[in-house]
Design an enzyme around this catalytic site. Structure first.
Site, PDB file in Angstrom:
ATOM      1  N   GLN A 284       0.820  -1.209   0.000  1.00  0.00           N
ATOM      2  CA  GLN A 284       0.000   0.000   0.000  1.00  0.00           C
ATOM      3  C   GLN A 284       0.857   1.263   0.000  1.00  0.00           C
ATOM      4  O   GLN A 284       1.936   1.291   0.590  1.00  0.00           O
ATOM      5  CB  GLN A 284      -0.914   0.009   1.227  1.00  0.00           C
ATOM      6  CG  GLN A 284      -2.080  -0.951   1.112  1.00  0.00           C
ATOM      7  CD  GLN A 284      -3.019  -0.889   2.291  1.00  0.00           C
ATOM      8  OE1 GLN A 284      -3.233  -1.896   2.960  1.00  0.00           O
ATOM      9  NE2 GLN A 284      -3.584   0.267   2.576  1.00  0.00           N
TER      10      GLN A 284
ATOM     11  N   SER B  58       4.826  -6.444   2.309  1.00  0.00           N
ATOM     12  CA  SER B  58       3.500  -6.589   2.912  1.00  0.00           C
ATOM     13  C   SER B  58       2.522  -7.199   1.913  1.00  0.00           C
ATOM     14  O   SER B  58       2.694  -8.340   1.485  1.00  0.00           O
ATOM     15  CB  SER B  58       3.020  -5.236   3.436  1.00  0.00           C
ATOM     16  OG  SER B  58       1.869  -5.379   4.247  1.00  0.00           O
ATOM     17  N   LEU B  59       1.498  -6.462   1.492  1.00  0.00           N
ATOM     18  CA  LEU B  59       0.550  -6.945   0.488  1.00  0.00           C
ATOM     19  C   LEU B  59       1.279  -7.468  -0.747  1.00  0.00           C
ATOM     20  O   LEU B  59       0.859  -8.450  -1.375  1.00  0.00           O
ATOM     21  CB  LEU B  59      -0.387  -5.802   0.072  1.00  0.00           C
ATOM     22  CG  LEU B  59      -1.110  -5.977  -1.264  1.00  0.00           C
ATOM     23  CD1 LEU B  59      -2.219  -7.000  -1.135  1.00  0.00           C
ATOM     24  CD2 LEU B  59      -1.625  -4.654  -1.780  1.00  0.00           C
TER      25      LEU B  59
ATOM     26  N   ARG C 214      -8.539 -10.598   2.666  1.00  0.00           N
ATOM     27  CA  ARG C 214      -7.532 -10.008   3.562  1.00  0.00           C
ATOM     28  C   ARG C 214      -7.844  -8.532   3.805  1.00  0.00           C
ATOM     29  O   ARG C 214      -7.837  -8.051   4.947  1.00  0.00           O
ATOM     30  CB  ARG C 214      -6.143 -10.155   2.932  1.00  0.00           C
ATOM     31  CG  ARG C 214      -4.973  -9.577   3.729  1.00  0.00           C
ATOM     32  CD  ARG C 214      -3.698  -9.736   2.896  1.00  0.00           C
ATOM     33  NE  ARG C 214      -2.481  -9.384   3.613  1.00  0.00           N
ATOM     34  CZ  ARG C 214      -1.914  -8.187   3.613  1.00  0.00           C
ATOM     35  NH1 ARG C 214      -2.498  -7.184   2.949  1.00  0.00           N
ATOM     36  NH2 ARG C 214      -0.789  -7.972   4.270  1.00  0.00           N
TER      37      ARG C 214
ATOM     38  N   HIS D 267       0.424  -4.987  10.920  1.00  0.00           N
ATOM     39  CA  HIS D 267       1.622  -5.694  11.388  1.00  0.00           C
ATOM     40  C   HIS D 267       1.860  -5.481  12.889  1.00  0.00           C
ATOM     41  O   HIS D 267       2.981  -5.221  13.322  1.00  0.00           O
ATOM     42  CB  HIS D 267       2.856  -5.271  10.575  1.00  0.00           C
ATOM     43  CG  HIS D 267       2.684  -5.469   9.108  1.00  0.00           C
ATOM     44  ND1 HIS D 267       2.618  -6.715   8.529  1.00  0.00           N
ATOM     45  CD2 HIS D 267       2.528  -4.578   8.092  1.00  0.00           C
ATOM     46  CE1 HIS D 267       2.446  -6.588   7.224  1.00  0.00           C
ATOM     47  NE2 HIS D 267       2.375  -5.298   6.938  1.00  0.00           N
TER      48      HIS D 267
ATOM     49  N   GLN E   3       2.292 -12.887   8.813  1.00  0.00           N
ATOM     50  CA  GLN E   3       2.656 -11.528   8.391  1.00  0.00           C
ATOM     51  C   GLN E   3       1.699 -10.459   8.903  1.00  0.00           C
ATOM     52  O   GLN E   3       2.084  -9.315   9.119  1.00  0.00           O
ATOM     53  CB  GLN E   3       2.711 -11.479   6.858  1.00  0.00           C
ATOM     54  CG  GLN E   3       3.325 -10.230   6.273  1.00  0.00           C
ATOM     55  CD  GLN E   3       2.647  -9.811   4.979  1.00  0.00           C
ATOM     56  OE1 GLN E   3       1.547  -9.297   4.990  1.00  0.00           O
ATOM     57  NE2 GLN E   3       3.325 -10.062   3.870  1.00  0.00           N
TER      58      GLN E   3
END
Length: 286
Positions: free
Chosen positions: A9, A87-88, A112, A194, A243
């Site tokens: 993101q 991340s993503l 998600r 996170h 994660q």
């Protein structure tokens, strides 16, 4: 050796993917498939929606995943020796190297994002980037605070993101400024990604991941949770679930990729945020 990196993101922009849709038959087919799988026109949001709509966690994550994976799928030069995603971006990387299908990846990202958005609405959390202090100092200050506040993204030697409850975030940021942080930027997100605050999301996401068919990877993927190369499907599945509450070990992942022979890093996705981090990391580890 060639390493391919997929962003998370923050790299989205209105109009993203429109050029791919117009110029590639395969891209157009995958964009249309995305609309069918999701049950709404994500392409309208990506191509001509407002920036405020695109900032919504659900639409942001879907848009970046779709754009990144399609870009990899239509590229004749996408021949990685290793991959990583921030991340993503880890889900984008896994779809790009066929650990799971494009459609299954869409379902994963959609669920998600929805789960994470729901947690954000039920909790009061935030994130901030801290510049100019050693990791150990930031870790110690977070640990000493009585609220929920943790290091969440080890982005580069110069910056570490922290994540947690709003009040704890304010206290820790205020203290870090007093002890020498060069700069602190509050991120434009409405959740503590996170961090332990995402535990309810993690449990729900685990059930969704278990329904998806994962294959062993042909290429090592350096996953955020461990910063180590992984190929086995079971390990990959466990790590993408962990994660959600674990920190993104990005600078450690890049360092390990360099140690294992990566010379050329190519970012696949909107923007070039990761390229900027690579320069900072490579200077530090040169």
């Amino acid at each position: 050796m060639k390493a391919y990196l997929f962003p998370g993101q923050g790299s989205q922009f209105v109009g993203m993917g429109k050029d791919l849709y117009k110029n590639s038959h395969l891209a157009k087919k995958l964009f249309q498939l995305s609309n069918e799988v999701l049950g709404f026109k994500i392409t309208s949001i990506m191509f001509e929606g407002s920036i405020d709509t695109l900032k919504n966690t659900k639409y942001t994550q879907l848009s970046i995943y779709i754009y990144s994976v399609i870009k990899a799928k239509i590229s004749k030069n996408f021949k990685p020796d290793m991959v990583a995603g921030h991340s993503l971006g880890e889900l984008s990387a896994l779809a790009a190297i066929n650990v799971f299908s494009f459609e299954d990846g869409l379902k994963l990202v959609n669920e998600r994002a929805s789960i994470m958005q729901n947690i954000c609405e039920l909790t009061s959390g935030g994130m901030a980037v801290v510049f100019g202090l050693k990791d150990s100092v930031i870790e110690y200050v977070c640990k000493k605070d009585h609220g929920i506040i943790v290091p969440s993204n080890y982005n580069s030697p110069e910056q570490l993101v922290i994540s947690g409850e709003i009040q704890a975030l304010r206290r820790v940021c205020s203290y870090l400024k007093k002890i020498g942080a060069k700069k602190i930027l509050t991120l434009p997100v409405h959740g503590a990604f996170h961090s332990p605050i995402m535990e309810p999301a993690q449990k729900k996401f685990q059930k969704i991941v278990n329904k998806i068919d994962f294959k062993d990877s042909k290429y090592p993927i350096y996953q955020n949770v461990t910063a180590l190369p992984v190929k086995k499907s079971n390990e990959i599945k466990n790590n993408i679930v962990k994660q959600l509450t674990a920190p993104v070990k990005w600078k450690q992942s890049i360092k390990n990729m360099m140690d294992h022979g990566a010379i050329l890093f190519t970012e696949i996705g909107p923007g070039n945020i990761l390229q900027g981090l690579i320069k900072k990391i490579s200077r530090n580890f040169a």
